[in-house]
Write a protein that holds these residues in place. Structure first.
Motif: not given
Length: 335
Positions: A128-139, A146-158
């Protein structure tokens, strides 16, 4: 296959002739690209029914292509940019343009706008979720479908982490970092890199099967321990691999320049189709997806080809817009 990996190849090597789709963040092939899986890789291989529709993202044509396998008819649905990756999951069609759009699986038109101005390197539908590797910031960010709202985020090392070809295993994400051409394992609870493999070549695709991560790169094909990314074996005779997919038995299918085959229990490449195209071009297999009776292949020179798993015979190619261009991306999703 992803365009970001292809871009990295052109920068690093300067002379790579062809690329797989899937796919900077204008990717991904499981691709998959490659082959990009339709659901989280952590579930293990399951049988995929014969499709009633084969979706292909053609970045060269800036179009989403709807192919009817029965009539071979191709409907072209224009998009503003890309698409670099397509996936069918949770009864929806997901398209990277480079935003991730949910599209109607009947018409191919946008059905809602959940992730406006969220630009990504890659995405992976996970229940029921979708993981995305962001382009604008290392996350890495997991959004609710269903809602499009972020549920979890992981800050990448750089900021150097341009993650593509995402594969989820437990509390870790396996991916290729197109910035420096490495495969990485990231602990989603801490954001730490807990495994790394650098083949010194551009990575075109990865495929998780049980406790192994297979990595296709410009120098060959290697099997890694998924937990540590330590190499287990390199497949002899494979000089460059571009597309990977797994069938319901856990059999690995591999796309080379103009050949498709499997890896047997002894680690040998077994050709199934020795010549996907007519051999006159310089393109390669771009993506592979496997259904119960068929292997669906996109090739840069000829378009979409169906391989009969029982007979090993190839159907006549379905020509796709963008065929014959330099390094087009043709990412497949089966519905």
């Amino acid at each position: 296959m992803s365009v970001s990996a292809r871009s990295a190849a052109l920068v690093i090597a300067g002379l790579l002739l062809t690329a797989c789709g899937g796919d900077d963040g204008s990717e991904g092939s499981d691709d998959s690209g490659g082959s990009a899986g339709q659901v989280t890789e952590d579930a293990g291989p399951t049988a995929v029914a014969e499709p009633t529709t084969v979706w292909v993202g053609s970045s060269e044509a800036s179009a989403l292509l709807k192919v009817d396998p029965a009539t071979r008819a191709v409907e072209k649905i224009p998009v503003d940019e890309g698409p670099w990756k397509v996936a069918f999951a949770e009864s929806s069609l997901w398209v990277q343009t480079p935003e991730v759009q949910r599209r109607d699986p009947t018409t191919g038109q946008p059905s809602d706008i959940l992730f406006e101005e969220v630009y990504v390197h890659d995405f992976l539908v996970d229940g029921d979720g979708i993981w995305m590797s962001l382009r604008d910031e290392p996350k890495l960010v997991r959004y609710d479908l269903a809602s499009g709202q972020p549920e979890d985020e992981v800050q990448l090392p750089s900021a150097d982490f341009n993650l593509e070809y995402l594969a989820l295993q437990g509390d870790s994400m396996l991916a290729a970092n197109s910035y420096d051409g490495t495969a990485v394992r990231i602990d989603l609870t801490t954001g730490e890199v807990v495994g790394r493999y650098n083949p010194d070549e551009v990575i075109w695709d990865v495929q998780l099967i049980d406790d192994s991560l297979w990595v296709a790169h410009y120098g060959g094909l290697v099997e890694l321990d998924a937990a540590t990314l330590a190499p287990r074996r390199t497949i002899q005779g494979v000089e460059a691999a571009y597309a990977l997919s797994a069938d319901e038995t856990g059999q690995l299918w591999v796309g080379l320049d103009d050949m498709v085959g499997t890896i047997d229990d002894s680690g040998q490449f077994q050709p199934v189709a020795a010549s996907v195209s007519d051999g006159t071009g310089a393109g390669n297999v771009d993506d592979i997806e496997v259904s119960e009776q068929s292997v669906w292949i996109t090739h840069e020179d000829v378009g979409l080809v169906r391989l009969d798993r029982a007979t090993g015979q190839l159907d006549e190619p379905v020509a796709l817009p963008g065929v014959g261009a330099f390094a087009p991306t043709f990412d497949i999703a089966l519905q």
